[in-house]
Design an enzyme around this catalytic site. Sequence first.
Site, PDB file in Angstrom:
ATOM      1  N   GLY A 253     -94.411-109.078 -22.940  1.00 32.87           N
ATOM      2  CA  GLY A 253     -95.924-109.659 -22.679  1.00 32.87           C
ATOM      3  C   GLY A 253     -95.802-111.275 -22.720  1.00 32.87           C
ATOM      4  N   CYS A 254     -96.799-111.804 -22.190  1.00 41.35           N
ATOM      5  CA  CYS A 254     -96.635-113.285 -22.149  1.00 41.35           C
ATOM      6  C   CYS A 254     -96.901-113.780 -23.409  1.00 41.35           C
ATOM      7  CB  CYS A 254     -97.950-113.984 -21.187  1.00 41.35           C
ATOM      8  SG  CYS A 254     -99.599-113.027 -21.741  1.00 41.35           S
ATOM      9  N   TYR A 255     -97.720-113.438 -24.236  1.00 41.43           N
ATOM     10  CA  TYR A 255     -97.761-114.344 -25.712  1.00 41.43           C
ATOM     11  C   TYR A 255     -96.327-114.009 -26.393  1.00 41.43           C
ATOM     12  CZ  TYR A 255    -102.827-115.056 -25.627  1.00 41.43           C
ATOM     13  OH  TYR A 255    -104.200-115.814 -25.720  1.00 41.43           O
TER      14      TYR A 255
END
Length: 346
Positions: A149-151
């Site tokens: 994921g990006c986070y």
Amino acid sequence: MMIKTAIAGASGYTGLELVKLISNHPKASLEAVTSNSYQGKAFTDIFPSMRGFESLVCTPFDAVALSSKVDVVFLALPHKVSMAFAPKLIDQGIKVIDLSADFRFDDAKAYEAVYQPHTAPKLLEESVYGLCELNRDRIRSARIIGNPGCYPTSILLPLVPLLKEKLISPQGLISDSKSGVSGAGRSLSLTTHFCEVNESFGPYKVGNHRHTPEINEVLTKAAGEPVSLTFVPHLVPVTRGMVSTIYAQTCENVAEKQIREALNKWYENEPFIRILPPDKFPNMSHIKGTNCCDIGFHLEPESGRLILVSGIDNLLKGASGQAVQNMNIMFDIDEKAGLDWVQTPL
């Protein structure tokens, strides 16, 4: 050799980014785009910016039909959907890079606690977490990748080396993270409506964001003991970009020089990790349109508190760019292929 690719779920923002990246890739071709909601429509009807660059028409997903056309499929599908598609592709001998959370976890129970019962647990056991700079050797031989994921990408890249080098405590970690609105996807939602987001700023899903278990699983492996990071995401009124400000306590007698040496040692040969000079910190404008992760830091000598700041483009290093980087590693080509340029410099 040209790598033949397809994108399932091409009508979202990450799907669009994948189409753009593959269309400009020197060693890959795009053979099919699938979309259940837009089947029969030209891709350029969905995204007119691609007129003259792509002529594909969206088709329904069909793993058997794809088996004669492609080597790898990118699953740019919602969480909980990919797990139904991936086994069919693997059965046809097609490699899979999944951009959802369905194949990111080692522990099925950790996934199920925040999503739903997993319908392909055997494949989950086989999948490799596609954080390229940390898992490159395993990615090379993988059949299926769980693209991070990006986070998590923005948080793990600064923290994992320092935990492994025993320079920071695994306890008391905090990340205050801000994301552009595209991170919420293309589907309509009141919380991402222009009037709700414009000239606004605030946290969301405090204490229960579903990326937290993903982050903690990787940090726990890096530290060799349980880690429970406090993660507070915020939405900012920009289209793309992500900055995470992370707070950690250094171990006894650790100096700023050791932090810099450790980060440089881990990332000196990594084309997409940029360790910034002293007193320089990431800015969304500086990473937008790149597959880079910028990392800056400051150590408070009196308290021993380390402030790490990382910045990524949530749609590229946080999603589609990292997926293409994974593909390059899987097929043993130049890792920078198709990614060594800046899409949107302004």
